[in-house]
Design a protein around this motif. Sequence first.
Motif, mmCIF file in Angstrom:
data_model
loop_
_atom_site.group_PDB
_atom_site.id
_atom_site.type_symbol
_atom_site.label_atom_id
_atom_site.label_comp_id
_atom_site.label_asym_id
_atom_site.label_seq_id
_atom_site.Cartn_x
_atom_site.Cartn_y
_atom_site.Cartn_z
ATOM 1 N N GLY A 64 4.070 -3.108 8.153
ATOM 2 C CA GLY A 64 5.434 -2.731 7.740
ATOM 3 C C GLY A 64 5.549 -2.142 6.644
ATOM 4 N N HIS A 65 4.558 -2.197 5.624
ATOM 5 C CA HIS A 65 4.706 -1.789 4.529
ATOM 6 C C HIS A 65 4.123 -0.242 4.466
ATOM 7 C CE1 HIS A 65 3.278 -1.167 0.132
ATOM 8 N NE2 HIS A 65 4.257 -2.418 -0.145
ATOM 9 N N VAL A 66 5.477 0.658 3.891
ATOM 10 C CA VAL A 66 5.327 2.096 4.125
ATOM 11 C C VAL A 66 4.289 2.695 3.302
ATOM 12 C CG1 VAL A 66 6.828 4.055 3.687
ATOM 13 C CG2 VAL A 66 7.891 2.259 4.672
ATOM 14 N N VAL A 67 4.022 2.227 2.028
ATOM 15 C CA VAL A 67 2.746 2.993 1.417
ATOM 16 C C VAL A 67 1.698 2.732 2.161
ATOM 17 C CG1 VAL A 67 1.631 2.780 -0.628
ATOM 18 C CG2 VAL A 67 4.134 2.595 -0.634
ATOM 19 N N ALA A 68 1.129 1.474 2.700
ATOM 20 C CA ALA A 68 -0.115 1.309 3.486
ATOM 21 C C ALA A 68 -0.037 2.300 4.848
ATOM 22 C CB ALA A 68 -0.151 -0.363 3.906
ATOM 23 N N GLU A 69 1.133 2.185 5.416
ATOM 24 C CA GLU A 69 1.507 3.252 6.449
ATOM 25 C C GLU A 69 0.868 4.466 6.239
ATOM 26 O OE1 GLU A 69 5.057 2.487 8.271
ATOM 27 O OE2 GLU A 69 4.591 0.412 8.795
ATOM 28 N N VAL A 70 1.378 5.146 5.231
ATOM 29 C CA VAL A 70 1.122 6.484 4.820
ATOM 30 C C VAL A 70 -0.328 6.736 4.261
ATOM 31 C CG1 VAL A 70 1.853 8.110 2.894
ATOM 32 C CG2 VAL A 70 3.581 6.804 4.114
ATOM 33 N N TRP A 71 -0.894 6.015 3.519
ATOM 34 C CA TRP A 71 -2.225 5.977 3.055
ATOM 35 C C TRP A 71 -3.044 5.995 4.360
ATOM 36 C CZ3 TRP A 71 -5.237 7.426 -0.194
ATOM 37 C CH2 TRP A 71 -6.685 7.097 -0.161
ATOM 38 N N TYR A 72 -2.997 5.198 5.365
ATOM 39 C CA TYR A 72 -3.748 5.038 6.482
ATOM 40 C C TYR A 72 -3.608 6.454 7.269
ATOM 41 C CZ TYR A 72 -5.369 0.369 5.576
ATOM 42 O OH TYR A 72 -6.088 -0.822 5.292
ATOM 43 N N SER A 73 -2.314 6.827 7.390
ATOM 44 C CA SER A 73 -2.022 7.896 8.065
ATOM 45 C C SER A 73 -2.757 9.110 7.627
ATOM 46 C CB SER A 73 -0.343 8.091 8.096
ATOM 47 O OG SER A 73 0.019 7.194 8.982
#
Length: 88
Positions: A64-73
């Motif tokens: 649910g951490h947006v920065v981690a989601e964007v990084w992996y994306s």
Amino acid sequence: MAPRQKPKTLRQVKADFLDEQYDAVEDKRGLFWLLFRAPGQLFLWLEYLFPSKGRVLVSARQKGHVVAEVWYSLVFWAVVIFVLYKLL
């Protein structure tokens, strides 16, 4: 003593939950943003469900951490573009 509140019905709890989940989608940048972040969300969700040994707290913090989601994306889409470039 405060008066006792009437308990919520299952339908009310479900509606509240869905409102909280989809508020984030409505407030963001729309469908493109949702589709862009989807691979990162999926990866972090799977990592949360099946953490490697000793990484339970890390996976719980990242879910649910947006920065981690964007990084992996970003990494996912970069690999997809690279593979498509090499194939074509």
